[in-house]
Design a protein around this motif. Sequence first.
Motif, short mmCIF file in Angstrom:
data_model
loop_
_atom_site.label_atom_id
_atom_site.label_comp_id
_atom_site.label_asym_id
_atom_site.label_seq_id
_atom_site.Cartn_x
_atom_site.Cartn_y
_atom_site.Cartn_z
N THR A 125 4.65 19.72 -5.25
CA THR A 125 5.74 18.70 -5.13
C THR A 125 6.39 19.26 -3.92
O THR A 125 7.41 18.35 -3.31
CB THR A 125 6.47 18.11 -6.34
N ASP A 126 6.55 20.50 -3.77
CA ASP A 126 7.24 21.10 -2.47
C ASP A 126 6.80 20.71 -0.78
O ASP A 126 7.47 20.89 -0.03
CB ASP A 126 7.59 22.34 -2.59
N ASN A 127 5.57 20.11 -1.26
CA ASN A 127 4.81 19.86 -0.28
C ASN A 127 4.22 18.29 -0.02
O ASN A 127 2.98 18.26 0.17
CB ASN A 127 3.57 20.85 0.39
N LEU A 128 5.23 17.63 -0.49
CA LEU A 128 4.67 16.12 -0.67
C LEU A 128 5.55 15.20 -0.03
O LEU A 128 6.92 15.13 -0.38
CB LEU A 128 4.21 15.99 -2.31
N GLN A 129 5.17 14.00 0.46
CA GLN A 129 5.89 12.76 0.81
C GLN A 129 4.84 11.71 0.52
O GLN A 129 3.85 11.71 0.20
CB GLN A 129 5.87 12.80 2.26
N VAL A 130 5.75 10.46 0.22
CA VAL A 130 5.11 9.32 0.00
C VAL A 130 5.24 8.37 1.16
O VAL A 130 6.29 8.31 1.64
CB VAL A 130 5.47 8.52 -1.28
N GLU A 131 4.18 7.54 1.67
CA GLU A 131 4.17 6.69 2.81
C GLU A 131 4.12 5.52 1.89
O GLU A 131 2.99 4.81 1.41
CB GLU A 131 3.07 6.91 3.86
N TYR A 132 5.20 4.50 2.15
CA TYR A 132 4.96 3.01 1.90
C TYR A 132 4.61 2.44 3.20
O TYR A 132 5.05 2.45 4.04
CB TYR A 132 6.32 2.51 1.36
N ILE A 133 3.52 1.39 2.90
CA ILE A 133 3.07 0.74 3.95
C ILE A 133 3.17 -1.01 3.55
O ILE A 133 2.56 -1.17 2.55
CB ILE A 133 1.55 0.92 4.11
N SER A 134 3.59 -1.66 4.56
CA SER A 134 3.67 -3.18 4.32
C SER A 134 3.45 -3.85 5.82
O SER A 134 4.42 -3.88 6.41
CB SER A 134 5.03 -3.52 3.56
N GLY A 135 2.21 -4.03 5.92
CA GLY A 135 1.83 -4.65 7.17
C GLY A 135 2.23 -3.57 8.20
O GLY A 135 1.61 -2.53 8.27
N THR A 162 8.46 6.54 4.82
CA THR A 162 8.06 7.99 4.26
C THR A 162 9.44 8.43 3.57
O THR A 162 10.40 8.62 4.00
CB THR A 162 7.74 8.55 5.62
N THR A 163 9.08 8.93 2.41
CA THR A 163 10.05 9.18 1.50
C THR A 163 9.69 10.79 0.99
O THR A 163 8.49 10.99 0.61
CB THR A 163 10.36 8.35 0.36
N LYS A 172 0.86 -1.24 -0.07
CA LYS A 172 -0.13 0.10 -0.08
C LYS A 172 0.81 1.29 -0.02
O LYS A 172 1.99 1.20 0.47
CB LYS A 172 -0.77 0.04 1.22
N VAL A 173 0.33 2.36 -0.41
CA VAL A 173 1.11 3.62 -0.33
C VAL A 173 0.08 4.60 0.04
O VAL A 173 -1.38 4.43 -0.52
CB VAL A 173 1.81 3.99 -1.87
N ARG A 174 0.33 5.79 0.18
CA ARG A 174 -0.51 7.08 0.30
C ARG A 174 0.26 8.21 0.39
O ARG A 174 1.50 8.16 0.78
CB ARG A 174 -1.40 6.92 1.50
N LEU A 175 -0.29 9.55 0.13
CA LEU A 175 0.43 10.74 -0.04
C LEU A 175 0.28 11.52 1.10
O LEU A 175 -0.98 11.49 1.65
CB LEU A 175 0.03 11.55 -1.27
N LEU A 176 1.44 12.14 1.63
CA LEU A 176 1.11 13.32 2.94
C LEU A 176 1.74 14.32 2.52
O LEU A 176 2.59 14.72 1.53
CB LEU A 176 2.03 12.54 3.80
N ASP A 177 1.51 15.58 3.31
CA ASP A 177 1.72 16.67 3.12
C ASP A 177 3.28 16.77 4.04
O ASP A 177 3.55 15.61 4.52
CB ASP A 177 0.82 17.74 3.57
N GLY A 200 3.12 15.62 7.17
CA GLY A 200 2.55 13.99 7.71
C GLY A 200 1.06 13.95 7.73
O GLY A 200 0.61 12.96 8.02
N ASN A 201 0.46 14.86 7.09
CA ASN A 201 -1.15 14.72 7.07
C ASN A 201 -1.34 14.22 5.92
O ASN A 201 -0.88 14.51 4.73
CB ASN A 201 -1.93 16.22 7.18
N PRO A 202 -2.57 13.10 6.06
CA PRO A 202 -2.71 12.47 4.50
C PRO A 202 -3.35 12.97 3.66
O PRO A 202 -4.19 13.95 4.00
CB PRO A 202 -3.85 11.37 5.26
N LEU A 203 -3.00 13.23 2.37
CA LEU A 203 -3.59 13.81 1.22
C LEU A 203 -4.49 12.91 0.37
O LEU A 203 -5.33 13.34 -0.38
CB LEU A 203 -2.56 14.59 0.41
N THR A 204 -4.12 11.74 0.37
CA THR A 204 -4.93 10.60 -0.19
C THR A 204 -5.31 9.62 0.83
O THR A 204 -4.62 9.36 1.81
CB THR A 204 -4.14 10.09 -1.31
N ASP A 205 -6.26 8.72 0.23
CA ASP A 205 -6.61 7.59 1.00
C ASP A 205 -5.36 6.40 0.60
O ASP A 205 -4.66 6.54 -0.14
CB ASP A 205 -7.83 6.90 0.21
N ILE A 206 -5.33 5.37 1.50
CA ILE A 206 -4.34 4.26 1.27
C ILE A 206 -4.64 3.58 0.03
O ILE A 206 -6.01 3.20 -0.17
CB ILE A 206 -4.14 3.34 2.20
#
Length: 444
Positions: A242-252, A257-258, A213-218, A221-227
């Motif tokens: 894109t200056d206000n964007l991170q990606v959260e990778y989720i596995s179990g 967070t990148t 799973k993945v989702r986008l964060l500002d 660290g606040n979610p911008l999208t659903d998982i």
Amino acid sequence: MMSYYFNPFAKLFLRFALFSGLVLGIAYLPQMTLAQQSQNDTTKATDILVQVNAWRIDNGLWPLATNPTLDALALAQANYVQPFVLTIDDNQEELFHLDAKQRNPRDRAAAAGWPSYNNPAQIEVGENAGVGSAKSVMNFWRGSAIHAKAALSTTYREVGVAALPMKGGGYFYIMDFGARPDVLPVVVNADGKHLWLTEEKSRYAKQVKALVKVRLLDASGNPLTDIANWSPSIAIPDGVSTDNLQVEYISGDNTITTALNRGPFTTGPAAIPTSVVAAPTATPGVAAANPTGIPSTRAPDVTATIPASTPAPTVVAAIPTVDPAKADILLTYDADELFLRNVSKKSIDLTGLSLIGSGVTVGTPLWLKLADFPVDAFPPSNCLAAQLSTADIAIPSACKWTRSIINLNAPKLFWTLGDFIVSFNGTQVAACKPSDGQCAIDLP
């Protein structure tokens, strides 16, 4: 590309010196100081990285994100090898990848602090090298199984590139690939509307090997999208910078967070969100080879003229047609380039040979000004060339060694402007037409 002529005795001595240096563990060239090192041509480095990333995207893989440690490793190795790169034989390919301390890419990366997975032996680093134009190096990497294996590896996620100019033209390229545990880069696509995601594919990884799973964060660290399910490319929501964007990778229970890598290193549209097509895992520290086998010369722009002392050609009314299979010389040409190749099975004397058309004369005296070669005993399968100065040509595989290349402006491309003749010591020996694309020549 460049031309390099060996004295056979000097070459024998050089081989011995290289072998002795390896056996004794003694570097035969000293490590350069920072003041002595050439500066990376970042424009050329970016250009070849764009091509590698486009190649990866075409194969369903994520583009590589730039990494400053890998950049520094590539530049240091390029500076060390460049002074003797044209002396490396095909059977000494490991010399592209050993530094002054005889360390391979993985050892150099470890010394620079590149992290391993579980123990120091489990480090993910590989390296490709090449000499020539970006086009010729890419053609070589594409055609070489071991280089393609590294460039298209699903293991690697980061890259460093060095491009150092060679005297006479062309570049020496080093590309270092790598992957770090728990580091999953994200790259913004060239259109600015999509993100490229990565996965953990290292054979050494214990966690987050199959991201689900993945989702986008500002930035906070606040979610911008659903998982959502992982896919190689995802759209950036409208209005999100894109200056206000991170990606959260989720596995179990594991998350990574990148922040975004904003380097301009991708081309083409984003991929359709489907599973990544797996490529063979690269062997760390892969060897590289000189992409041209024997290098050739690229010269600066010149005006194609022959000294006035050259005798004027004697125009012959009729020139017999020559069978290319029985010719001494074969000219091949297109809109951008012309190659002269010795197609006989013996060395030939090219002294006094000139190509003349549309007010332009190009001959062996001019080629000799640009590179040293045995004009009176020109070997079989050796070539001379002329090209449009802005073109990036690929050397034909039939040319074992392209000894000299003349760069011409468009108005000087005589073989594209009309019929031209070949003169040998003042006598016309061939009449050639642009539409034929080739012209066979028998020498008297």
